[in-house]
Design an enzyme around this catalytic site. Structure first.
Site, PDB file in Angstrom:
ATOM      1  CD  GLU A 158      42.010  37.673  41.255  1.00  0.00           C
ATOM      2  OE1 GLU A 158      42.378  38.550  42.059  1.00  0.00           O
ATOM      3  OE2 GLU A 158      42.517  37.527  40.125  1.00  0.00           O
ATOM      4  CD  GLU A 275      40.555  38.903  36.487  1.00  0.00           C
ATOM      5  OE1 GLU A 275      41.731  39.235  36.785  1.00  0.00           O
ATOM      6  OE2 GLU A 275      39.562  39.198  37.169  1.00  0.00           O
TER       7      GLU A 275
END
Length: 502
Positions: A158, A275
Site C-alpha cells: 500500500e 488483501e
C-alpha cells in the site's frame, strides 16, 4: 423453481483459496500460530500465505556491524528459514511481500503498527538491492529454483498511503520497484515479481505504474491491489465500527486492474487481490458475525471471474497491528484465546472447500457444483443489507431442481447463522467473559459447530427438489448424493418394538 443444468458449464475457479493473509510473518515462529494454520489447512487448504514484515527488524535479516574500521552488512536468514519451513511443512507456500525497511537501512524513522515497521525509502538503494538479491538467492539455494519460481514476490504494501510509504511518494515507489525487480531478476529471470499492492481508492496508481514500467522497460509478472468496502473507522476502546458498501463493490474492485490496464503492456497479466475483506480494521467485530459470512459468500462464488486470486485478510486472530489484541474476538477466522474455536466466515470457506470441481450453476444466492462420483453440492446464502438500515430478511426461500441419477437422494445440510456455527452469539449470551474458563471454552467449541440435518428425498425424472428456507444471515451447504439401499429384506421399522405386522 430454479432448474439446475445437468451438464457443467466449466470448472469452479479456485481463486478464493489461492492465498490467505496473515499478520507479520514473524508470528509464524509461535507454536499456537502454527497449530491454527494447521487447522485451516486441514479444513480449507490454501495454496499461498501472505503477510508483512519479511525484512523488518523482527526477522533479523539485515545486520550491520563494524570490523577493522569498516562498516559491513551481514544477512541472516535464521528466522526466515524457520517461518518458511513451517509454511511448507503445512502444505502452504509463501506469497512474499518485500518490506518493511530495516531500521539501519532506512532513510527516516517513520513507522507503522505497534511492532514499528519502518516505511521510509532505503538510505542506499544499492544496499537495498543487495538485501533483496541476498534474500532471494538464499531462498533459491535452500528451497530450489523450481520451487521459488512458484512464489510470487510483491514489492511493498500500500505505497499510496502515507502510513505505509513515507508521504505516499509515487516516484519514490517507482524507483524502489525498479531497483527491487532488477535485483529479483538478477537472481533468475523466471522469478515472479509484481506490484503495486495499492489500497482501495487509488486506482490511478495502476495507470501511472503501467506507464512507468513500459517507459523504463521494468519487469512485471503480475499486478496486485487490495479491496475493502468499509468506511472511516469509528473508534471505541479496543474496537471500531464502520459503514459498509454492498458486497458487489468488492467484485467491482477485483475487476478494476483488468479494466484499467487494457491496451497497456500489463494487460493479460495475472491479477492478485492480495488483501480483501469487509473491514480492514482487525478490531471491528463485524468479522466475527454470521453477517460477514453471508456478506462475503457471493464474493467467493463470483470473485474468480475478475481476479486470479483474492486473499482474505487475515486467517488468524493473532494479529498485532494495533497492539496485542485485548478482545476475545479479533479480526481473523478463529478466536484469539483458543485455536479450535471457529467463526462463521471460517465455515463459509470450509463449505467452499467441500464444493465439487464441476460448475453447474451460479446465481445471486446460490452456487451449485458436482463431484466426479455424482454428488451435487449446493452453497446457498441469505441476502444481507450492508447499509445496516434493516436487519435483512428473516426468511429467504430458494427452490432448486437438482439433477440426480438415482431413485432417492440422501441430503446432508450444514448451516451457519445467528444461532448455529456462531460462537460469538453464545459468548454474548454467557455475558461476554473476557477470559473464558475451561467450561465456557467447551461451550464455545460446541457453539462453533454448524447445525446439521439429514434427509432422504425422492427423485422424479432424474431430479430432486430442494426446498430451502434460510434464516437471517444464513449460509448453508447442502450435499446431495444418490442412495444405494442395502437394507436387508427383513428390515421393518414398524416392528421396531416387537409388534407383529397386522
Amino acid at each position: 423453481m430454479i432448474r439446475i443444468p445437468a451438464e457443467p458449464s466449466g470448472r469452479l475457479p479456485e481463486a478464493w483459496r489461492h492465498c490467505v493473509g496473515t499478520g507479520r510473518i514473524e508470528l509464524a515462529l509461535r507454536r499456537d500460530y502454527q497449530d491454527s494454520l494447521a487447522l485451516i489447512q486441514r479444513d480449507i487448504g490454501f495454496r499461498y500465505i501472505r503477510g508483512h514484515g519479511l525484512l523488518s527488524d523482527g526477522m533479523g535479516v539485515y545486520r550491520r556491524y563494524e570490523w577493522e574500521g569498516t562498516r559491513r552488512v551481514h544477512h541472516s536468514f535464521t528466522y526466515v528459514d524457520q517461518v518458511i519451513d513451517a509454511y511448507l511443512g503445512l502444505g502452504i507456500r509463501p506469497f512474499l511481500e518485500l518490506g518493511f525497511m530495516p531500521a539501519e537501512l532506512a532513510s527516516g524513522e517513520r513507522t507503522v503498527f505497534w511492532w514499528r515497521g519502518n516505511v521510509t525509502p532505503p538510505r542506499s538503494h544499492q544496499e537495498w538491492a543487495d538485501l533483496v538479491k541476498a534474500t532471494v538467492s538464499h531462498l533459491v539455494d535452500r528451497y530450489g529454483l523450481d520451487e521459488v519460481r512458484t512464489w510470487p514476490i510483491e514489492v511493498w504494501n500500500e505505497p499510496n498511503l502515507p502510513d505505509f510509504w513515507e508521504n505516499a511518494d509515487e516516484k519514490a515507489y517507482h524507483r524502489l520497484y525498479e531497483v527491487t525487480a532488477a535485483a529479483v531478476k538478477e537472481v533468475d529471470a523466471s522469478l515472479q515479481v509484481g506490484g503495486p499492492a495499492i489500497s482501495p481508492g487509488a486506482d490511478e496508481w495502476l495507470d501511472r505504474f503501467a506507464e512507468f514500467v513500459e517507459e523504463r522497460d521494468v519487469p512485471v509478472d503480475f499486478v496486485s491491489k487490495h479491496a475493502y468496502t468499509s468506511g472511516p473507522a469509528q473508534h471505541v476502546p479496543f474496537g471500531s465500527y464502520q459503514t459498509l458498501a454492498p458486497a458487489e463493490h468488492l467484485l467491482q474492485q477485483f475487476a478494476t486492474p483488468r479494466e484499467r490496464l487494457k491496451g497497456t503492456r500489463l494487460a493479460g497479466l495475472p491479477v492478485h487481490i492480495t488483501e480483501f475483506n469487509s473491514s480492514y480494521c482487525p478490531d471491528n467485530p463485524v468479522h466475527d458475525t454470521a453477517f460477514n459470512a453471508a456478506y462475503l459468500a457471493p464474493v467467493l462464488a463470483h470473485g474468480g471471474d475478475h481476479a486470479d486470486s483474492f486473499s482474505y485478510w487475515t486467517f488468524s486472530d493473532m494479529f498485532e497491528e494495533a497492539g496485542v489484541p485485548t478482545a476475545l474476538f479479533h479480526g481473523g477466522f478463529g478466536l484469539l484465546t483458543h485455536r479450535q474455536v471457529r467463526k462463521p466466515t471460517y465455515h463459509l470457506y470450509a463449505f467452499m472447500a467441500r464444493m465439487g470441481p464441476d460448475l453447474l450453476a451460479r446465481g445471486e444466492d446460490h452456487l451449485v457444483t458436482r463431484h466426479a462420483d455424482g454428488r451435487v453440492t449446493v452453497l446457498a446464502w441469505a441476502p444481507v443489507d450492508a447499509s445496516g438500515e434493516t436487519p435483512g430478511p428473516s426468511r429467504h426461500r430458494l427452490r432448486l431442481h437438482v439433477p440426480m441419477g438415482s431413485w432417492e437422494a440422501f441430503v446432508r445440510r450444514s448451516t451457519v447463522d445467528e444461532e448455529y456455527g456462531n460462537a460469538r452469539t453464545a459468548w454474548q449470551r454467557m455475558g461476554s467473559p473476557r477470559s473464558p474458563d475451561a467450561h465456557q471454552l467447551a461451550v464455545l467449541h460446541e457453539a462453533a459447530e454448524p447445525g446439521r440435518r439429514h434427509l432422504r428425498l425422492p427423485v422424479a425424472d432424474g431430479r430432486v427438489t430442494l426446498d430451502l428456507t434460510l434464516g437471517r444471515n444464513e449460509v448453508t451447504l447442502v450435499e446431495v448424493s444418490p442412495v444405494v439401499d442395502e437394507s436387508p429384506p427383513w428390515s421393518d421399522e414398524g416392528r421396531l418394538l416387537g409388534r407383529q405386522p397386522g
